[in-house]
Each structure stands twice: as structure tokens, then as C-alpha cells.
Design an enzyme around this catalytic site. Structure first.
Site, PDB file in Angstrom:
ATOM      1  N   ASP A  83       5.138  -8.649  -4.106  1.00  0.00           N
ATOM      2  CA  ASP A  83       6.014  -9.138  -5.338  1.00  0.00           C
ATOM      3  C   ASP A  83       6.124  -7.624  -6.246  1.00  0.00           C
ATOM      4  OD1 ASP A  83       6.611 -11.510  -4.015  1.00  0.00           O
ATOM      5  OD2 ASP A  83       4.938 -12.653  -5.213  1.00  0.00           O
ATOM      6  N   ASP A  91       0.931  -4.248  -2.360  1.00  0.00           N
ATOM      7  CA  ASP A  91       1.276  -5.395  -2.852  1.00  0.00           C
ATOM      8  C   ASP A  91       2.395  -5.830  -2.523  1.00  0.00           C
ATOM      9  OD1 ASP A  91       1.132  -7.701  -5.045  1.00  0.00           O
ATOM     10  OD2 ASP A  91       2.366  -6.227  -6.237  1.00  0.00           O
TER      11      ASP A  91
END
Length: 175
Positions: free
Chosen positions: A9, A7
Site C-alpha cells: 500500500d 511494501d
């Protein structure tokens, strides 16, 4: 192929509940760029799957997102590594797409890009949606305590989840 999916952020860069809307707001978490470069140099392909509903919400343009990803690629390249395929979901939570995590569309897109299965592949995230997306495709859910990770951990995570302090700790484990 040794594939690791991240992922963005909260895993690679600092997250914000107000969204990362500008290139200046895109700030790497200490050690994350180096970790990606080390993994790359050790033979890992590091791909990224990231929800970016700020595009649908009108908070920033696609060009801004592409500039953030260009910055990520440049910083990792400066350390001698490379970032693999980056996929993003530009949709809002109510658009019914199949790519927005916790749905596994982005993970499947990465698997298709590399022509590999996802069984046992580590997907590293900081949210419940990341872990659920991993489980949906038989990938190994991995939680980092950066970003929203501590809050996610407090609410409980799937039993099979691996837990690390940050991306640098994952790199040390895998290398």
C-alpha cells in the site's frame, strides 16, 4: 539472485488511511504494475511484504486480501512479468508479533523462502516503519514519494535511504 522487496500500500497501489478493504478499493498507482513486470522480465525477483492489520481489525477477510494479491499477480502477468513471494502481517499493532513492520519478520521470511541473505537488498516502502525494517536486517532502505512517502520524507529518513519519485523510477534505475 536479484531480489527486490516491496511494501504494497502506497508503493504498488494507492493507500488509504481508512484501509484498502475491498477489491474495488485496490487501485494500482500508475506505472507500478508495468514497473514490476519490467523488473521481472529483466531478471529481478520482486517480492512483497505488507502490514495488513485490517484483517485483525475485522475490516476485511483474508479471502479479500488474497483476491487483491491475485489481481496484482494477474495484472503483472498481463504485462509479461510475475510477482514473487508475497508475505503479509495480519496482526494488529498491539499483538506483539515479530512480523509487523517495523519489525523485520516478513523480510526474514522472504529471505528464508528464497534462501538468500538480505544484506544490501533493496526494500522499497513509503513509511518510517518500512525503512526501519530494512535497516534491522541490513537491507537497503528505499523510499518512494507515493503513498505516505512525502510525509515520511518531511519527518526525516535514515541517512542511507535512497529516494525515488515512484516504483517506475526505481525500475528505470535498476534496469
Amino acid at each position: 539472485m536479484k531480489l527486490l522487496i516491496l511494501d504494497r500500500d502506497g508503493v504498488i497501489n494507492h493507500d488509504s488511511d481508512a484501509y484498502i478493504k475491498t477489491l474495488d478499493e485496490w487501485v494500482p498507482i500508475p506505472g507500478s504494475v508495468e514497473a514490476i513486470a519490467q523488473l521481472s522480465k529483466a531478471g529481478w525477483t520482486v517480492a512483497v511484504a505488507t502490514n495488513q492489520s485490517g484483517i485483525a481489525r475485522g475490516y476485511y477477510a483474508l479471502a479479500t486480501l488474497e483476491a487483491m494479491h491475485a489481481r496484482l499477480r494477474a495484472l503483472v502477468a498481463e504485462q509479461g512479468g510475475e510477482v514473487g513471494h508475497i508475505v503479509y502481517c495480519p496482526h494488529g499493532p498491539d499483538e506483539g508479533c515479530d512480523c509487523r513492520k517495523p519489525k523485520p519478520g516478513m523480510l526474514r521470511a522472504i529471505a528464508q523462502h528464497y534462501q538468500v541473505g538480505l544484506e544490501g537488498v533493496w526494500f522499497v516502502g513509503d513509511s518510517k516503519g518500512d525503512l526501519e525494517a530494512a535497516l534491522a536486517v541490513g537491507a537497503q532502505p528505499v523510499l518512494v514519494k507515493t503513498g505516505k512517502g512525502e510525509r515520511t520524507l518531511e519527518k526525516g529518513v535514515p541517512e542511507t535511504t535512497l529516494i525515488f519519485d515512484d516504483l517506475a523510477a526505481i525500475a528505470r534505475e535498476l534496469i
